[in-house]
Design an enzyme around this catalytic site. Structure first.
Site, short mmCIF file in Angstrom:
data_model
loop_
_atom_site.label_atom_id
_atom_site.label_comp_id
_atom_site.label_asym_id
_atom_site.label_seq_id
_atom_site.Cartn_x
_atom_site.Cartn_y
_atom_site.Cartn_z
N HIS A 199 10.26 41.53 -14.06
CA HIS A 199 11.24 41.18 -13.03
C HIS A 199 10.62 40.13 -12.11
O HIS A 199 9.56 40.34 -11.52
CB HIS A 199 11.66 42.42 -12.25
CG HIS A 199 12.52 43.35 -13.06
ND1 HIS A 199 12.40 44.70 -13.03
CD2 HIS A 199 13.50 43.07 -13.97
CE1 HIS A 199 13.28 45.24 -13.87
NE2 HIS A 199 13.96 44.27 -14.45
N GLU A 202 9.00 40.44 -8.43
CA GLU A 202 7.98 41.47 -8.20
C GLU A 202 6.59 40.85 -8.35
O GLU A 202 5.84 41.15 -9.26
CB GLU A 202 8.23 42.64 -9.16
CG GLU A 202 9.61 43.26 -8.93
CD GLU A 202 10.09 44.19 -10.06
OE1 GLU A 202 9.30 44.51 -10.95
OE2 GLU A 202 11.28 44.57 -10.03
N ARG A 255 15.57 38.10 -9.88
CA ARG A 255 15.06 39.25 -10.65
C ARG A 255 15.11 39.03 -12.17
O ARG A 255 14.18 39.37 -12.90
CB ARG A 255 15.90 40.48 -10.30
CG ARG A 255 15.76 41.68 -11.26
CD ARG A 255 16.73 42.78 -10.84
NE ARG A 255 16.91 43.81 -11.83
CZ ARG A 255 16.23 44.96 -11.87
NH1 ARG A 255 15.29 45.18 -10.99
NH2 ARG A 255 16.47 45.86 -12.79
N HIS A 324 5.59 46.96 -12.38
CA HIS A 324 6.75 46.54 -11.60
C HIS A 324 6.45 46.80 -10.12
O HIS A 324 5.40 47.30 -9.77
CB HIS A 324 7.98 47.36 -12.00
CG HIS A 324 8.53 47.03 -13.36
ND1 HIS A 324 9.70 46.35 -13.54
CD2 HIS A 324 8.05 47.27 -14.60
CE1 HIS A 324 9.95 46.19 -14.83
NE2 HIS A 324 8.95 46.76 -15.50
N GLU A 399 5.47 51.44 -10.58
CA GLU A 399 6.17 50.70 -9.52
C GLU A 399 5.16 50.58 -8.38
O GLU A 399 4.90 51.55 -7.68
CB GLU A 399 7.43 51.43 -9.06
CG GLU A 399 8.50 51.58 -10.13
CD GLU A 399 9.40 50.36 -10.26
OE1 GLU A 399 9.21 49.37 -9.51
OE2 GLU A 399 10.30 50.40 -11.12
ZN LIG Z 1 11.00 45.75 -11.97
#
Ligand SMILES: [Zn+2]
Length: 436
Positions: A199, A202, A255, A324, A399
């Site tokens: 993404h 990020e 994104r 991410h 994340e």
């Molecule tokens: Zn992501």
């Protein structure tokens, strides 16, 4: 004007010809200006955009927030609504602020402001450099794609017996998906695979990916060396290169990929486009959605080419880590179903080790769990694909930082601490992988 009086006809005809020529000239000038402008990217600005944190009190409010996200009416969900009591962060442009406040009040949604002015975060994200350092690559700043790729090449040149650059695929705009293989030699080793930058916005993900690669190559700690060198490694810092570049040059909050969607909207969410249980749940068929799943499984050249690269390695991969941000959670499959897999306990146990290691250095708290349990159902992710197709023992998404103070726009001075603690967690998973 269309009306011309009789008395003024002759002069008016000349006048009109004159005006037409002038108009043509103006049009020409306008076109030249347009062309000149379109050749240099104009950056999107986020002056006075706010990020609200909304906490749904019940299932109905969760559903309402999900419907608002899917309606694409100008609110940008930085995180989706998941469960009651869990926050969702929504970026609101200044002209929609009264509408947002009204909506929160009408539906009795608990809300607060996380970010007062998104543009200020963007302006303060990166260090002010007094002069262009010729010192090359590092972890005090976020780097452009070419800088990252040049650094990968330089590693291969510096460690030719251990590092090979590999092309894992290509992008819609014909950029390479470049990575490296690290091997200390020997045959029959299991593979650890680390991707990043899926993404675009990020940015901490490619930065931590390269930080950890650097540790893998240069660490002098004998315990780390012994552990690391018992595996072969693949690192791909930016698997959505078009999106990453677009987020650097044009829109910090981009994104998706940059492939065609429809006439209004561009790009596909690569993490809904993988060809395992594609489009079964938690993915959008609307090209304007941030979770648009594409026109078919592997419809995007990035996911198709990259999965083709992984496939021959698939059965040897023991640990797959996808980086991410944000929200500080460690996730494992499946995403498409709430059924726990037979090896759920094993994936949870390894995830707990990663969580503990992540906290040892700076106390950074992560949650750990199955994708559906911790977040929400989502199909077409790369994690479901590696688990579903190769039954990879240890597939995880991290994340990364933070929990919303800065969101995607994490200040560059957090790259090194993020890299350190995430490398601690990766080593814990690596140690666990030795038992698999
Ligand atoms: Zn992501």
């Amino acid at each position: 004007m269309w009306f011309i009086s009789d008395s003024s006809r002759d002069s008016s005809v000349a006048d009109i010809t004159c005006r037409t020529m002038a108009a043509r000239h103006l049009l020409f000038v306008a076109l030249v200006v347009l062309v000149a402008h379109s050749s240099e990217a104009v950056k999107a600005r986020y002056d006075n955009y706010k990020v609200y944190r909304v906490i749904p009190a019940n299932k109905e409010q969760v559903k309402l927030l999900q419907e608002i996200e899917e309606s694409n009416n100008g609110f940008s969900f930085w995180t989706s609504a998941t469960q009651k009591g869990k926050p969702t962060d929504i970026m609101v442009p200044p002209h929609k602020l009264p509408e947002a406040e009204n909506m929160f009040n009408v539906f009795n949604l608990e809300h607060s402001i996380m970010v007062e002015n998104v543009q200020r975060l963007i302006d303060e994200e990166r260090p002010i450099k007094k002069f262009r350092s010729g010192a090359g690559f590092g972890w005090d700043d976020y780097y452009r794609l070419d800088d990252i790729y040049d650094w990968l090449d330089s590693l291969a040149a510096q460690y030719p017996d251990k590092i090979t650059t590999v092309i894992g695929g290509q992008s819609y705009e014909n950029r390479q998906i470049k990575g490296v293989k690290y091997s200390a030699g020997g045959t029959g080793k299991k593979i650890i695979f680390v991707d990043g930058g899926m993404h675009a916005r990020e940015w901490i993900s490619p930065a931590v990916n390269t930080y950890m690669l650097n540790q893998i190559v240069t660490s002098q700690d004998p315990d780390v060396r012994a552990l690391v060198d018992s595996f072969d490694w693949y690192f791909f810092p930016v698997i959505n290169p078009d999106g990453y570049e677009y987020s650097q040059t044009t829109d910090r909050n981009w994104r998706k990929t940059r492939g065609p969607g429809n006439i209004f909207c561009t790009g596909t969410d690569p993490n809904r486009n993988y060809g395992y249980q594609w489009s079964t749940i938690g993915a959008s068929d609307n090209p304007c959605s941030e979770t648009y799943h594409g026109s078919g499984p592997f419809s995007e050249v990035e996911t198709k080419s990259f999965s083709d690269f992984i496939t021959p390695l698939g059965n040897d991969i023991v640990l797959y880590l996808s980086l991410h941000s944000y929200s500080q959670v460690i996730l494992f499959p499946m995403g498409y179903t709430d059924q726990h897999l037979p090896d759920y306990d094993n994936m949870l146990a390894a995830g707990q080790k990663a969580k503990e290691a992540m906290a040892t250095r700076y106390g950074t708290a992560y949650d750990v769990g199955n994708i559906v349990d911790v977040l929400y159902p989502a199909s077409g992710s790369n994690l479901d694909w590696v688990k579903g197709v190769f039954n990879t023992p240890l597939p995880y998404v991290f994340e990364l930082r933070d929990t919303g103070r800065y969101g995607f726009i994490l200040p560059a001075d957090q790259i090194i601490p993020s890299g350190e603690e995430t490398f601690d967690a990766l080593l814990a998973l690596t140690k666990y992988a030795q038992t698999q």
